[in-house]
Scaffold this motif. Sequence first.
Motif, PDB file in Angstrom:
ATOM      1  N   VAL A  94      11.693  -3.069   0.564  1.00  0.00           N
ATOM      2  CA  VAL A  94      12.862  -3.137   1.446  1.00  0.00           C
ATOM      3  C   VAL A  94      12.623  -4.189   2.518  1.00  0.00           C
ATOM      4  N   GLU A  95      11.421  -4.143   3.097  1.00  0.00           N
ATOM      5  CA  GLU A  95      11.021  -5.155   4.087  1.00  0.00           C
ATOM      6  C   GLU A  95       9.573  -5.524   3.825  1.00  0.00           C
ATOM      7  N   ARG A  96       9.244  -6.782   4.050  1.00  0.00           N
ATOM      8  CA  ARG A  96       7.887  -7.239   3.788  1.00  0.00           C
ATOM      9  C   ARG A  96       6.971  -7.007   4.995  1.00  0.00           C
ATOM     10  N   GLU A  97       7.473  -7.288   6.224  1.00  0.00           N
ATOM     11  CA  GLU A  97       6.635  -7.153   7.422  1.00  0.00           C
ATOM     12  C   GLU A  97       7.407  -6.415   8.495  1.00  0.00           C
ATOM     13  N   PRO A  98       7.043  -5.226   8.882  1.00  0.00           N
ATOM     14  CA  PRO A  98       6.007  -4.410   8.258  1.00  0.00           C
ATOM     15  C   PRO A  98       6.496  -3.873   6.921  1.00  0.00           C
ATOM     16  N   LEU A  99       5.568  -3.660   6.000  1.00  0.00           N
ATOM     17  CA  LEU A  99       5.926  -3.309   4.625  1.00  0.00           C
ATOM     18  C   LEU A  99       6.625  -1.954   4.543  1.00  0.00           C
ATOM     19  N   ARG A 100       7.760  -1.956   3.898  1.00  0.00           N
ATOM     20  CA  ARG A 100       8.486  -0.711   3.609  1.00  0.00           C
ATOM     21  C   ARG A 100       8.965  -0.761   2.164  1.00  0.00           C
ATOM     22  N   LEU A 101       8.805   0.372   1.475  1.00  0.00           N
ATOM     23  CA  LEU A 101       9.216   0.425   0.067  1.00  0.00           C
ATOM     24  C   LEU A 101      10.243   1.539  -0.158  1.00  0.00           C
ATOM     25  N   ALA A 102      11.175   1.273  -1.057  1.00  0.00           N
ATOM     26  CA  ALA A 102      11.989   2.347  -1.654  1.00  0.00           C
ATOM     27  C   ALA A 102      11.223   2.827  -2.871  1.00  0.00           C
TER      28      ALA A 102
END
Lengths: 241, 241, 241, 241
Positions: D50-58
């Motif tokens: 979802v976002e690279r920095e800071p890393l977020r994952l679905a």
Amino acid sequence: MPKPPRNRRSNQSPDAGVFDGLAAGLAEAGRAFYSRGWALGTSGNFSAVVEREPLRLAITASGVDKSSLTAGQFLQINHEGKPLGSQGKPSAEALLHISIARARRAGAVLHTHSVWSTLLSQTFAAEGGIELTGYEMLKGLEGVSTHEHREWLPILENSQDMRQLGGWVEAVLNRHPRSHGFLLRGHGLYTWGRDLAEARRHVEILEFLLEVLGRTHTAEARPFGRRRGRPDLEAAKPWPR
Amino acid sequence: MPKPPRNRRSNQSPDAGVFDGLAAGLAEAGRAFYSRGWALGTSGNFSAVVEREPLRLAITASGVDKSSLTAGQFLQINHEGKPLGSQGKPSAEALLHISIARARRAGAVLHTHSVWSTLLSQTFAAEGGIELTGYEMLKGLEGVSTHEHREWLPILENSQDMRQLGGWVEAVLNRHPRSHGFLLRGHGLYTWGRDLAEARRHVEILEFLLEVLGRTHTAEARPFGRRRGRPDLEAAKPWPR
Amino acid sequence: MPKPPRNRRSNQSPDAGVFDGLAAGLAEAGRAFYSRGWALGTSGNFSAVVEREPLRLAITASGVDKSSLTAGQFLQINHEGKPLGSQGKPSAEALLHISIARARRAGAVLHTHSVWSTLLSQTFAAEGGIELTGYEMLKGLEGVSTHEHREWLPILENSQDMRQLGGWVEAVLNRHPRSHGFLLRGHGLYTWGRDLAEARRHVEILEFLLEVLGRTHTAEARPFGRRRGRPDLEAAKPWPR
Amino acid sequence: MPKPPRNRRSNQSPDAGVFDGLAAGLAEAGRAFYSRGWALGTSGNFSAVVEREPLRLAITASGVDKSSLTAGQFLQINHEGKPLGSQGKPSAEALLHISIARARRAGAVLHTHSVWSTLLSQTFAAEGGIELTGYEMLKGLEGVSTHEHREWLPILENSQDMRQLGGWVEAVLNRHPRSHGFLLRGHGLYTWGRDLAEARRHVEILEFLLEVLGRTHTAEARPFGRRRGRPDLEAAKPWPR
């Protein structure tokens, strides 16, 4: 007008409502077989009895793609395989359907081309047939009440001469009166039933059991021929001899 | 405006209606192949002749996912494989489609990547091709009227040089004028037909027979190379030699 | 009226809403199994607990085609397998479902007939069962938390005497209290769960692992019997001995 | 509000629109894998950045049935695998997804459990991996332009200790910087891509090639271990040593 009841012994002229209902059911079965890979490339043909006396069948037209089979792609044929009216060309194997409908008093005849039936019809040709026993699934065949039943699935040599092949089919049906189907070598499965539902059940059961048999031999990794202890394949010709 | 009849020898400029109809049919075929596992991972490409003289083809764009293939993902290319207009990049194998459309006067050319064609194209590479005979299903190939027909499916070495590969394809088509398809080693099946329906039938028949062949060898549990009695695989190089 | 909550220990009379909901869920599961080839030809039967005390089950009627299974094709039976009301004939294997529902306090019992379970139930019969270990997929079985789990899938001899077979099933469930399923020889898989979702997950996991096992042995091309180092198959009779 | 463009390097807070779009795409992919038999019994898990920095994952929630996977069954996790908000429990393998997303700068990570990947991960464990070469299908892997490419698919020992397994995954990704995926022994395939479309293409290509490889060995009917000329399996331990 309500759809008339199906009257298989009627002496009346063929009834369009009966024909249409049978053709629709056969078309649905054909599409289902196609989706399982049992009727690819225009292979397979399917029929049902419209009238018993004189015999008339609804049968797939020749060379039809089964992926989108419709009731409109069925013809009505008489007891000699001749189409009624100018509707086109029936399946080349119409005479086999007629022989089976007569000999077994079948209401529906189904012919499929699966990978496993094709494979096994070649591998077991020298033994003249395949014995299926010990499987609960056998109980789904009409009149079978135990997994200990021994089903003999004869294998006939293939031929492009339909009169010759029709004669062989009649002979094998007479010789094996309790068999629920047979294989044509390199060609596929014929089975039948009192009505379409029973015939379709027989297709599913026999195709399932042929897959089990084929995978069993594959898993055991021995050439098929050796398993039955017949060292002389030349002497064991495919039926009919 | 009604859809114009397909006129394969027309000298008129390419007709959008013809192109659209062919692209829609090819897209439907491609989705069906994908669902059978014959065009996974953007593999496979499909074409049909829009005009014969000068030659124009409708062909899949490069790198398209076949699970949701649409008519909008087809391009029109000329006899040199160049796209008409600025529509994007045609399939890398466009030149092979052109060679086949010319050499066989095919109306449609289909290329699939199945597990069995990939497997057998490697295993039989040293023999230069695969012979298919004894199967009723062969009769679905155009012009074949008996299961005794011997179909030779040549296997060509794979190459990333499309001019080289196109030359090999032309040579193999000339050398085997009665073959209905060929395999690229480790790559898959090419077949064709007068029109899309015939080409699609040929895909189904050849994929079916390759599965039968592959499972037969598996069931018999012998290394493939030995079956043909060719002890010296070094001497039997893949075609072309 | 809103659908009442499922109350498995209720002493109230059977609730039509609970029955209908269970039957609809079982019908959907049955159609899905059919489409994977795990319930062809009217094979397979499925049940769920409507009430625990006194025990009542929703169960498939006998001989139903699973391709179009509907909630209307389920019956309600009591703890002796007798149908409530005049609804028709329950599955011949109703007593097995009752034994399992009791012994395991299962909320749902599912019986499938796949090619691989049929094949392996024959091949491993002499060893009395199949051990599954080392597979991450095992963690999907209720209560299992590591791939190092050793799942024992007992194989019972098949019988047409349902009282006898019911007794064997009770004995094997007692002897192997941690097993999540068992095979009937030549017949297929029984598994269960706290509710339908869990039972269905167990079907998928066990069918998957049986396919892996069957293909592994096939790939390794050795007769199954040898792998376990049991030279004397005569001494190792199928359970029960 | 129109869906905002995907901005993988944004420092903004997680955007619900981006998350929802990724979750919907992952859910569709998961249902497709289920229908091919690659995610049965709640197996498989899928994620996207979802976002690279800071890393977020679905990422998929733990223990979800993939047959009816929906966007609502995805969670958002941070760089330590902790769910944002009180949404439930992420997949147990969340840390592996995070390691891969970082080491390969992947936009999507997909983990499937197919029969063939499970089988081959056991059979080739002693060799530490599987080499795939000579297949045109390899060209569908990102950055590969010829069938002569040699793809090394490492096999890691399985473990229930996710910190340990995560460390092994990081090590194997470093050691094999050009590999497009890896296998966990007895467990299945991990692959990834710049975005979901690329990752999904990699799943299809690698699953296809593993099936080809497994069937090739099966057809050749030799125990796998012998083919590579490694007589001493004890000395060849599974990676990591």
